[in-house]
Design an enzyme around this catalytic site. Structure first.
Site, PDB file in Angstrom:
ATOM      1  N   LEU A 204     -27.075  29.798  57.717  1.00 32.33           N
ATOM      2  CA  LEU A 204     -27.031  30.468  59.021  1.00 32.33           C
ATOM      3  C   LEU A 204     -28.363  31.172  59.232  1.00 32.33           C
ATOM      4  CD1 LEU A 204     -24.698  31.109  61.117  1.00 32.33           C
ATOM      5  CD2 LEU A 204     -24.450  33.275  59.936  1.00 32.33           C
ATOM      6  N   HIS A 205     -29.092  30.778  60.266  1.00 31.43           N
ATOM      7  CA  HIS A 205     -30.383  31.457  60.489  1.00 31.43           C
ATOM      8  C   HIS A 205     -30.854  31.470  61.932  1.00 31.43           C
ATOM      9  CE1 HIS A 205     -31.773  27.333  60.594  1.00 31.43           C
ATOM     10  NE2 HIS A 205     -32.900  27.766  61.113  1.00 31.43           N
ATOM     11  N   ARG A 206     -30.127  30.813  62.851  1.00 25.32           N
ATOM     12  CA  ARG A 206     -30.604  30.767  64.246  1.00 25.32           C
ATOM     13  C   ARG A 206     -30.648  32.161  64.835  1.00 25.32           C
ATOM     14  NH1 ARG A 206     -32.639  26.457  65.245  1.00 25.32           N
ATOM     15  NH2 ARG A 206     -31.697  24.860  63.973  1.00 25.32           N
TER      16      ARG A 206
END
Ligand code: UD1
Length: 364
Positions: A204-206
């Site tokens: 998860l990094h957006r």
């Protein structure tokens, strides 16, 4: 012919590796590898060079992190100097990161041909920085190499002449295939005391998911329910780790006994974790495709995807940030529901060879 291959950020490395390898074996091609330094931490960069057996970059631009404008501008200033000196016949860029767009603009303005690998993908969401990078790079590239049929249609709709566009498959899948055996030797599963199929993998990094406290907290709430039934392994991107601290979510995450936070993993260890996972929860672009290839259920925490083939024929499902939908899809996987899935056309390990053949024809 002299070709500059460009890498900048983590998802570029496994795409350039097979292209660089095929080019290195070709006596007609002289390659020059430029690393912009968009990603610079050992675990976000060097580890990938080692794992993917890539040569050291010929030039490292060391641009580092900054706002979009500053980062893009720094890359452009530094890359222009390289092109002035090296005078290549072609600049090859991959994917949709800031380095991709920055280097293609500089090259075109110096009348140097540009090849874009992974062209034509569209999320139709211009709030995504990557969508802007994709649109710009495709609009000015001379050769556009496409991974899935939707890309061909998008480029046609944008008026790009067919003669520039080539459907070649996916170089990221070339790497996945090339390194499967090596990845199998990783000991990461013993280190974490996990076994095939008894854990889920999270990435998860957006910015749209982790830079907003409400959204990020909601997603962590979903993980909190899931980890009661399935161990979750979460190699965490530096951006997301920083936001967990900024939002004061550390204690909540620490209290989740079955959620294991890891540093960002190298390519081989991550591939081992992926190959053996029961399911993947992600907002990454590449993982939607890697899970489709491996036929592992993928629950994508995004409203849209620029890679629709993964939903149409693959194992991917879009759930946005809706906790109920995430939990619903999780339950389906736990109950053994299997989606009929197929490996997309030309995702066969030979994309880099096709690309290099076309480039040679176009340049000669
Ligand atoms: C970039 C790409 C994104 C890709 C992602 C994969 C753009 C616009 N975005 O996003 O498409 O999916 O890489 O990782 O190009 N940081 C470190 N160490 C590093 C690199 C970054 O600590 O080696 C931290 C910095 O605090 C930085 C933040 O992560 O400010 C974000 O890095 P940046 O490269 O700007 O964007 P990503 O979110 O990594």
């Amino acid at each position: 012919m002299k070709i500059i291959n460009v890498v900048g950020a983590r998802p570029n490395f496994m795409k350039i590796a097979p292209i660089d390898r095929v080019m290195a074996q070709d006596p007609d091609i002289e390659t020059f590898l430029v690393h912009t330094g968009q990603h610079y931490d050992e675990k976000m960069s060097k580890l990938f060079f080692d794992d993917l057996q890539m040569p050291k970059p010929d030039i490292y631009l060391n641009v580092g992190s900054a706002s979009h404008a500053v980062q893009t501008a720094k890359i452009m200033v530094e890359f222009e100097k390289i092109l002035e000196k090296e005078k290549p016949d072609l600049v090859l860029v991959v994917g949709d990161v800031n380095s991709t767009a920055a280097c293609s603009i500089v090259a075109q303005k110096m009348h140097i041909k540009v090849a874009h690998v992974e062209a034509g993908l569209r999320s139709f969401d211009r709030r995504m920085p990557e969508e802007i990078n994709r649109l710009i790079t495709d609009a000015i590239s001379d050769m556009l190499f496409v991974t899935e049929k939707s890309g061909m249609e998008n480029l046609k709709n944008e008026g790009i002449p067919d003669s520039k566009v080539h459907f070649v498959g996916h170089v990221m899948i070339d790497s996945l295939i090339n390194f499967s055996e090596k990845a199998a030797e990783s000991t990461i599963m013993e280190e974490l005391d996990i076994e095939k199929g008894n854990y889920g993998l999270i990435t998860l990094h957006r910015p749209s998911n982790v830079d907003n406290i409400e959204v990020f907290s909601k997603l962590i709430d979903a993980f909190e329910v899931i980890e009661k039934d399935l161990k979750l392994i979460f190699p965490i991107h530096p951006r997301s780790r920083k936001m967990i601290q900024n939002f004061g979510l550390e204690d909540k995450v620490k209290d989740m006994q079955n959620l294991v936070l890891l540093e960002p993993q190298g390519y081989l260890d991550f591939m081992k974790l992926l190959h053996n996972s029961k399911l993947v929860l992600t907002d990454s672009g590449g993982l939607q495709e890697e899970t489709t290839y491996l036929q592992i259920p993928c629950i994508t925490m995004r409203e849209n995807t620029e890679r629709p083939i993964t939903v149409e024929v693959g194992t991917n499902i879009l759930v946005g940030t809706d906790v109920d939908m995430i939990l619903d899809e999780f339950q389906k996987v736990m109950n053994g529901a299997k989606r009929d899935s197929k490996i997309p056309e030309l995702w066969d390990g030979n994309a880099a060879k096709r690309i290099v053949e076309i480039i040679k024809k176009e340049l000669s």
